[in-house]
Design a protein around this motif. Structure first.
Motif, PDB file in Angstrom:
ATOM      1  N   LYS A  92       0.837  -1.196   0.000  1.00  0.00           N
ATOM      2  CA  LYS A  92       0.000   0.000   0.000  1.00  0.00           C
ATOM      3  C   LYS A  92       0.871   1.245   0.000  1.00  0.00           C
ATOM      4  CE  LYS A  92      -3.852   2.132   2.452  1.00  0.00           C
ATOM      5  NZ  LYS A  92      -4.730   2.072   3.641  1.00  0.00           N
TER       6      LYS A  92
ATOM      7  N   ARG B  30      -6.745   5.820  15.697  1.00  0.00           N
ATOM      8  CA  ARG B  30      -6.914   6.863  16.703  1.00  0.00           C
ATOM      9  C   ARG B  30      -5.812   6.828  17.750  1.00  0.00           C
ATOM     10  NH1 ARG B  30     -12.583   8.064  19.990  1.00  0.00           N
ATOM     11  NH2 ARG B  30     -11.853   9.983  21.038  1.00  0.00           N
TER      12      ARG B  30
ATOM     13  N   ASN C 128      -1.440   6.859   1.088  1.00  0.00           N
ATOM     14  CA  ASN C 128      -2.820   6.432   1.358  1.00  0.00           C
ATOM     15  C   ASN C 128      -3.007   5.831   2.744  1.00  0.00           C
ATOM     16  OD1 ASN C 128      -3.699   7.137  -1.261  1.00  0.00           O
ATOM     17  ND2 ASN C 128      -2.924   5.192  -2.085  1.00  0.00           N
ATOM     18  N   GLN C 129      -1.943   5.767   3.518  1.00  0.00           N
ATOM     19  CA  GLN C 129      -2.032   5.171   4.843  1.00  0.00           C
ATOM     20  C   GLN C 129      -2.471   6.220   5.874  1.00  0.00           C
ATOM     21  OE1 GLN C 129       1.698   3.316   5.750  1.00  0.00           O
ATOM     22  NE2 GLN C 129       1.557   1.817   4.098  1.00  0.00           N
ATOM     23  N   HIS C 130      -3.384   5.824   6.751  1.00  0.00           N
ATOM     24  CA  HIS C 130      -3.902   6.716   7.792  1.00  0.00           C
ATOM     25  C   HIS C 130      -3.747   6.027   9.152  1.00  0.00           C
ATOM     26  CE1 HIS C 130      -5.767   9.499   4.894  1.00  0.00           C
ATOM     27  NE2 HIS C 130      -6.055   8.416   4.198  1.00  0.00           N
ATOM     28  N   PRO C 131      -3.218   6.744  10.144  1.00  0.00           N
ATOM     29  CA  PRO C 131      -3.047   6.124  11.475  1.00  0.00           C
ATOM     30  C   PRO C 131      -4.383   5.959  12.178  1.00  0.00           C
ATOM     31  CG  PRO C 131      -2.482   8.453  11.554  1.00  0.00           C
ATOM     32  CD  PRO C 131      -2.753   8.134  10.105  1.00  0.00           C
TER      33      PRO C 131
ATOM     34  N   LYS D 173      -2.449   7.681  16.148  1.00  0.00           N
ATOM     35  CA  LYS D 173      -2.421   9.103  15.814  1.00  0.00           C
ATOM     36  C   LYS D 173      -2.083   9.936  17.047  1.00  0.00           C
ATOM     37  CE  LYS D 173      -5.267  12.763  13.769  1.00  0.00           C
ATOM     38  NZ  LYS D 173      -6.614  13.098  13.195  1.00  0.00           N
TER      39      LYS D 173
END
Length: 273
Positions: A2, A11, A6-9, A14
């Motif tokens: 990936k 909660r 486009n990677q999102h941590p 983050k």
């Protein structure tokens, strides 16, 4: 694999990523402080955490031998009062000027050039003039904050007002609304949450003008205290004061954001804040 873009941590991750830089900065400071104090125990540039704690305790929890006041809290109350008054005046003036110039082309043609010119004047450059005109008391400090951020708020509100679809004004007029009714019942409700955003964005400048005014002419306040103790290189007092100003600015920003959510849920739900 990936793509990283486009990677999102999650909660929790983050939150960890947000805290990590602060922890790193503290560790670097502690290491630098220990290194300097090991070479010179009397070094004042980077006091140890225990020295900072002692300085904060002395200012916040021990009454002044001269006045009997707790200087840290007295300075905080004085600065917040000046800041609140200055921002309140700027918000009211900015809303009025921005709404009028944004909604009425004839007024905009007259006031917009003046507003642009005023916004280009460095507020700190006219600080001596304010002291001459208004004296060295509280009024000059409040006026500096108001003059410093009113043009920013006014221009932002003007632009936001002009962004409101013209079709809404046409529909209101077709229903018999006059100019004042359109401004109060159509434009103002949509502009109010954007006023809160403008105030939030202007807080940094407001603090700058406050600290500058207190440094030049004041007998209390966070800026006054920082510039007073710098003569003695009292970093054990300066650093807690700087950190406290940062915390106060953060808390005010969060409070305004939460207040916007409470007063204008439709604005927040629309992804505007």
């Amino acid at each position: 694999m990936k793509k990283f873009i486009n990677q999102h941590p999650g909660r929790a991750f983050k939150l960890l990523l947000g805290i990590a830089p602060f922890v790193l900065l503290i560790l670097l400071y502690v290491m630098g402080s220990d290194a300097r104090l090991e070479v010179n125990p009397n070094d004042k540039l980077l006091p140890s955490m225990s020295q900072i704690a002692d300085g904060l305790e002395r200012m916040a929890f021990e009454p002044s031998k001269r006045s009997g006041e707790y200087l840290f809290w007295q300075d905080t109350a004085s600065s917040l009062t000046r800041l609140a008054l200055g921002i309140l005046i700027a918000a009211m003036l900015g809303l009025l000027i921005g709404l009028v110039t944004g909604a009425l082309p004839m007024i905009a043609a007259s006031l917009s050039p003046l507003l642009t010119v005023v916004s280009l004047i460095p507020p700190l450059a006219i600080l001596p003039i304010l002291f001459i005109v208004f004296g060295l008391g509280e009024l000059s400090k409040v006026v500096l904050i108001a003059l410093g951020i009113t043009p920013f708020i006014a221009r932002d509100i003007q632009r936001r007002t002009q962004e409101i679809p013209f079709e809404q004004l046409v529909k209101a007029q077709s229903l018999g609304a006059n100019t004042s009714q359109i401004m109060i019942r159509v434009l103002l409700p949509q502009i109010m949450p954007k006023l809160f955003d403008a105030v939030r964005l202007s807080l940094g400048a407001g603090w700058l003008f406050l600290i500058a005014a207190e440094a030049v002419a004041a007998t209390d306040g966070l800026g006054y205290r920082i510039f007073l103790v710098r003569r003695y290189m009292a970093m054990d007092v300066i650093l807690p004061y700087v950190a406290w100003i940062t915390i106060l600015a953060f808390l005010i920003d969060v409070s305004l954001r939460e207040l916007t959510k409470k007063l204008f849920p439709w604005y927040v739900q629309g992804g505007k804040s």
